[in-house]
Motif scaffolding. Structure first.
Motif, PDB file in Angstrom:
ATOM      1  N   ASN A 171     -42.405  29.942  15.930  1.00 53.73           N
ATOM      2  CA  ASN A 171     -42.325  31.243  15.642  1.00 53.73           C
ATOM      3  C   ASN A 171     -43.355  31.902  14.721  1.00 53.73           C
ATOM      4  O   ASN A 171     -43.628  32.100  13.601  1.00 53.73           O
ATOM      5  N   ALA A 172     -44.896  31.781  15.665  1.00 57.82           N
ATOM      6  CA  ALA A 172     -45.809  32.258  14.922  1.00 57.82           C
ATOM      7  C   ALA A 172     -46.172  31.471  13.757  1.00 57.82           C
ATOM      8  O   ALA A 172     -46.738  32.169  12.726  1.00 57.82           O
ATOM      9  N   GLY A 173     -46.464  30.290  13.719  1.00 63.79           N
ATOM     10  CA  GLY A 173     -46.872  29.418  12.424  1.00 63.79           C
ATOM     11  C   GLY A 173     -45.696  29.407  11.416  1.00 63.79           C
ATOM     12  O   GLY A 173     -46.010  28.816  10.285  1.00 63.79           O
ATOM     13  N   LYS A 174     -44.567  29.885  11.438  1.00 60.14           N
ATOM     14  CA  LYS A 174     -43.739  30.244  10.331  1.00 60.14           C
ATOM     15  C   LYS A 174     -42.997  28.868  10.178  1.00 60.14           C
ATOM     16  O   LYS A 174     -42.603  28.456   9.081  1.00 60.14           O
ATOM     17  N   VAL A 175     -42.755  28.078  11.126  1.00 58.50           N
ATOM     18  CA  VAL A 175     -41.832  26.803  11.136  1.00 58.50           C
ATOM     19  C   VAL A 175     -42.821  25.567  11.731  1.00 58.50           C
ATOM     20  O   VAL A 175     -43.148  25.707  12.734  1.00 58.50           O
ATOM     21  N   SER A 176     -43.084  24.611  10.731  1.00 56.27           N
ATOM     22  CA  SER A 176     -43.979  23.613  11.065  1.00 56.27           C
ATOM     23  C   SER A 176     -42.974  22.664  11.304  1.00 56.27           C
ATOM     24  O   SER A 176     -42.606  21.911  10.520  1.00 56.27           O
ATOM     25  N   ALA A 177     -42.808  22.168  12.721  1.00 56.60           N
ATOM     26  CA  ALA A 177     -41.995  21.153  12.849  1.00 56.60           C
ATOM     27  C   ALA A 177     -42.683  19.773  13.083  1.00 56.60           C
ATOM     28  O   ALA A 177     -42.162  18.702  12.588  1.00 56.60           O
ATOM     29  N   VAL A 178     -43.972  19.784  13.360  1.00 60.42           N
ATOM     30  CA  VAL A 178     -44.452  18.494  13.144  1.00 60.42           C
ATOM     31  C   VAL A 178     -45.808  18.900  12.438  1.00 60.42           C
ATOM     32  O   VAL A 178     -46.639  19.728  12.785  1.00 60.42           O
ATOM     33  N   ASN A 179     -46.081  18.138  11.287  1.00 58.15           N
ATOM     34  CA  ASN A 179     -46.854  18.663  10.249  1.00 58.15           C
ATOM     35  C   ASN A 179     -48.212  17.374   9.651  1.00 58.15           C
ATOM     36  O   ASN A 179     -48.130  17.091   8.615  1.00 58.15           O
ATOM     37  N   GLY A 180     -48.986  17.271  10.712  1.00 58.34           N
ATOM     38  CA  GLY A 180     -50.071  16.316  10.498  1.00 58.34           C
ATOM     39  C   GLY A 180     -49.610  14.933  10.742  1.00 58.34           C
ATOM     40  O   GLY A 180     -49.651  14.229   9.677  1.00 58.34           O
TER      41      GLY A 180
ATOM     42  N   ALA B   8     -35.820  17.107  11.301  1.00 53.66           N
ATOM     43  CA  ALA B   8     -37.288  16.411  10.562  1.00 53.66           C
ATOM     44  C   ALA B   8     -38.505  16.486  11.420  1.00 53.66           C
ATOM     45  O   ALA B   8     -39.386  16.441  11.192  1.00 53.66           O
ATOM     46  N   GLY B   9     -38.154  16.998  12.784  1.00 58.08           N
ATOM     47  CA  GLY B   9     -39.231  17.153  13.648  1.00 58.08           C
ATOM     48  C   GLY B   9     -39.497  15.844  14.788  1.00 58.08           C
ATOM     49  O   GLY B   9     -40.462  16.055  15.461  1.00 58.08           O
ATOM     50  N   LYS B  10     -38.427  15.109  14.803  1.00 55.41           N
ATOM     51  CA  LYS B  10     -38.434  13.945  15.709  1.00 55.41           C
ATOM     52  C   LYS B  10     -38.643  14.280  17.135  1.00 55.41           C
ATOM     53  O   LYS B  10     -39.252  14.043  17.982  1.00 55.41           O
ATOM     54  N   THR B  11     -37.600  15.316  17.645  1.00 52.38           N
ATOM     55  CA  THR B  11     -37.852  15.845  18.983  1.00 52.38           C
ATOM     56  C   THR B  11     -38.982  16.383  19.427  1.00 52.38           C
ATOM     57  O   THR B  11     -39.513  16.357  20.379  1.00 52.38           O
ATOM     58  N   THR B  12     -39.610  17.297  18.586  1.00 48.32           N
ATOM     59  CA  THR B  12     -40.526  18.121  18.925  1.00 48.32           C
ATOM     60  C   THR B  12     -41.884  17.015  18.851  1.00 48.32           C
ATOM     61  O   THR B  12     -42.731  17.225  19.772  1.00 48.32           O
ATOM     62  N   LEU B  13     -41.901  15.981  18.240  1.00 51.13           N
ATOM     63  CA  LEU B  13     -43.069  14.871  18.421  1.00 51.13           C
ATOM     64  C   LEU B  13     -42.797  14.276  19.529  1.00 51.13           C
ATOM     65  O   LEU B  13     -43.873  13.956  20.425  1.00 51.13           O
ATOM     66  N   PHE B  14     -41.514  14.052  19.967  1.00 49.74           N
ATOM     67  CA  PHE B  14     -41.403  13.457  21.381  1.00 49.74           C
ATOM     68  C   PHE B  14     -41.642  14.260  22.539  1.00 49.74           C
ATOM     69  O   PHE B  14     -42.432  13.968  23.666  1.00 49.74           O
ATOM     70  N   ARG B  15     -41.283  15.612  22.519  1.00 50.00           N
ATOM     71  CA  ARG B  15     -41.896  16.600  23.493  1.00 50.00           C
ATOM     72  C   ARG B  15     -43.242  16.764  23.486  1.00 50.00           C
ATOM     73  O   ARG B  15     -43.787  16.937  24.804  1.00 50.00           O
ATOM     74  N   LEU B  16     -44.054  16.454  22.431  1.00 53.55           N
ATOM     75  CA  LEU B  16     -45.371  16.495  22.233  1.00 53.55           C
ATOM     76  C   LEU B  16     -46.009  15.182  23.094  1.00 53.55           C
ATOM     77  O   LEU B  16     -46.838  15.591  24.083  1.00 53.55           O
ATOM     78  N   LEU B  17     -45.332  14.159  22.895  1.00 53.18           N
ATOM     79  CA  LEU B  17     -46.087  12.790  23.302  1.00 53.18           C
ATOM     80  C   LEU B  17     -45.610  12.687  24.644  1.00 53.18           C
ATOM     81  O   LEU B  17     -46.638  11.955  25.388  1.00 53.18           O
TER      82      LEU B  17
END
Lengths: 308, 245
Positions: A14-23, A42-51
């Motif tokens: 959402n244009a930087g409004k939601v940080s799913a994975v934050n460092g 918590a951001g688990k799925t986003t982390l998995f989709r990145l990796l």
């Protein structure tokens, strides 16, 4: 060489409004069974989709088996297995058709890689001709695992494989993972069930896009830096609220058939003081208290409290 | 003791498959009743019959004073229902959801206005009342969903795995709402995969292969099965299952 290495990974929506994975910075060694534990959101799925190279990071970097997640995404895809949280096989194909399809996509056959999936597939075999959409939850989960394994990946990503699964079947699933580990596969697995933490070599507790604790199950428990007490009495619901009014107590919460009390770090409050107050001021009966060992849930609550 | 659920020899078959195999039990008024069992044991089918959503093959059941076979519509008016999968309309605001569900259950407009104000205040949601549900954190959604399920003051509320995926702090806040609800006389019928939550129940039933294998207080079950926790009790009982999921 580490199987997974990330450096300050960031992903926003959402244009930087939601940080799913934050460092997120993380190193997983080859052959490790590594857990990511945290609630929904918590951001688990986003982390998995990145990796798994399905998403590009906003910033930061990561390597899988030494390959760069952005530059070498094609090579990474042939090396990783991914079981998404939502069932995503073809419901109109049968068990055997799904498996053959995934094998052919990766240029292999079921026979070639049968050794790896044998223990899991033998449970599915009686249903080989059943459509995947008609399988029960537990069977779908086993088929999805077989499909993620069919090309003998070196790193396996399992996103909440045990969500909605009953306690006995969950244990069985973790037994299967322990067996897979003996084949040398690196496994990254996420879960919202904190009691599964003890089955990991190491784990990270994740909340709001960040890691709030990382280590072996034992080191995480050892890092719990406050006194934890278990209390019970005749009126458990009233007890909960009365304990919370006592000065020096950081938190009191239900924990199965007892309540857990976490004392503030610098308090002089003793068990006998608490008991005195509860019995004389609040007229509680049969109050029993003892120090107790923190579980992963206690650690998570303590760590997320610090974060706030 | 007053019973709000009375079930006798309840059976549900799908073709040759007996999903619920002759179960009988009672649930008392104001009780928190834990309905446990492995996946595929028949919990959901049994619960659907109790809610008047599925017609039994044989046997009988009285829920909140009405017959689940002949008075299903009346049963539905006396109960509340919440599950993890479906509970609120994500595209509607907090207030819209309260008004919609209140209206469906026949609460008058004036009552809805009064009660929703109280509810929002109690949940400390007043400043969020015009936010869409999908923009709320997961924990808030669940608290709101539960509050909506009991908004029309039903005699019984059915909760189907209400706390899956929630962080431990929110899960406990949720259970405190359940304890308070039961304290106020609403009966709570709940399924869960968290065995620590089974300990909060007054009584617990364990379903295996369509029938009720055990039913007692958590304390008595632990004594009977020489187990330290409900998790161990679950394992011991579920191990006897023939039906594989």
């Amino acid at each position: 060489m580490a199987a997974i290495q990330t450096n300050q990974l960031v992903k926003t929506f959402n244009a930087g409004k939601v940080s799913a994975v934050n460092g997120i910075s993380l190193t997983v060694e080859a052959g490790e069974l590594f857990g990511i534990i945290g609630p929904d959101g918590a951001g688990k799925t986003t982390l998995f989709r990145l990796l798994t190279t399905l998403l590009k990071p906003d910033s930061g970097s990561a390597t899988i088996d030494g390959l760069d997640m952005v530059k070498d995404y094609k090579q990474i895809r042939s090396r990783v297995g991914y079981m998404p949280g939502r069932f995503s096989l073809y419901p109109d194909l049968t068990v055997i058709e799904n498996l053959s399809f995934y094998a052919s996509v990766f240029g292999t056959t079921i026979q070639q890689k049968y050794e790896l999936i044998k223990d899991i597939y033998c449970r599915l075999e009686p249903f080989a001709d059943r459509k995947a959409g008609k399988l029960s939850g537990g069977m779908k989960q086993k088929l999805a695992l077989c499909c993620a394994l069919i090309h003998a990946p070196s790193v396996l990503f399992l996103d909440e494989p045990t969500t909605g699964v009953d306690p006995s079947s969950r244990r069985e699933f973790w037994d299967m993972l322990a067996k897979l580990k003996t084949h040398g596969i690196t496994i990254l697995v996420s879960t919202a069930y904190m009691d599964e933490a003890s089955r990991c070599n190491r784990l990270a507790m994740m909340n709001n896009g960040r890691f709030i604790g990382i280590g072996t199950p034992q080191t995480i428990v050892n890092e719990f830096d406050k006194t934890l007490l278990a209390i019970r009495g005749d009126e458990m619901y009233r007890l909960l609220n009365d304990v919370r009014n006592i000065e020096g107590i950081e938190e009191c919460y239900t924990f199965g058939d007892v309540h857990h009390i976490r004392l503030q770090k610098d308090t002089n409050l003793k068990m006998t003081d608490i008991e005195q107050i509860l019995v004389h001021q609040y007229h509680h009966t049969n109050v029993k208290m003892e120090p107790c060992q923190p579980t992963m849930e206690d650690c998570f609550m303590n760590a997320s409290k610090k974060e706030r | 003791m007053e019973n709000v659920i009375e079930v006798q020899n309840l059976v549900k078959k799908f073709g040759n498959f007996t999903a619920v195999d002759n179960i009988s039990f009672e649930v008392h008024k104001g009780e928190i009743f834990g309905f446990l069992g492995a996946n595929g044991a028949g919990k959901t089918t049994a619960m659907r019959m109790l809610c008047g959503l599925s017609y039994p093959t044989s046997g009988s059941g009285i829920v909140a004073g009405f017959d689940i076979r002949t008075q299903a519509e009346q049963v539905k008016r006396q109960i509340g229902y919440m599950s993890q999968r479906f509970s609120l309309y994500e595209d509607l605001t907090v207030l819209d959801n309260i008004e919609l569900f209140g209206g469906i259950y026949g609460v008058s407009k004036r009552e809805i206005a009064e009660r929703s104000e109280q509810l929002l205040e109690k949940l400390q949601f007043t400043s969020e009342k015009n936010k869409r549900v999908k923009d709320l954190p997961q924990g808030w959604k669940q608290k709101l969903a539960f509050s909506v399920a009991v908004f029309h003051r039903p005699q019984i509320v059915f909760l189907d795995e209400p706390t899956g995926g929630v962080d431990p702090t929110t899960r406990r806040q949720f259970w405190e709402m359940i304890l308070e609800t039961a304290h106020n006389g609403i009966t709570v019928f709940v399924t869960t995969h968290y065995m620590d939550e089974a300990e909060y129940c007054h009584r617990v039933s364990m379903m295996v292969d369509g029938h009720i294998e055990a039913l007692d207080s958590p304390q008595n079950l632990k004594l009977k099965y020489h187990a330290a926790s409900m998790g161990e009790v679950f394992d011991l009982i579920a191990r006897g299952a023939k039906r594989s999921d």
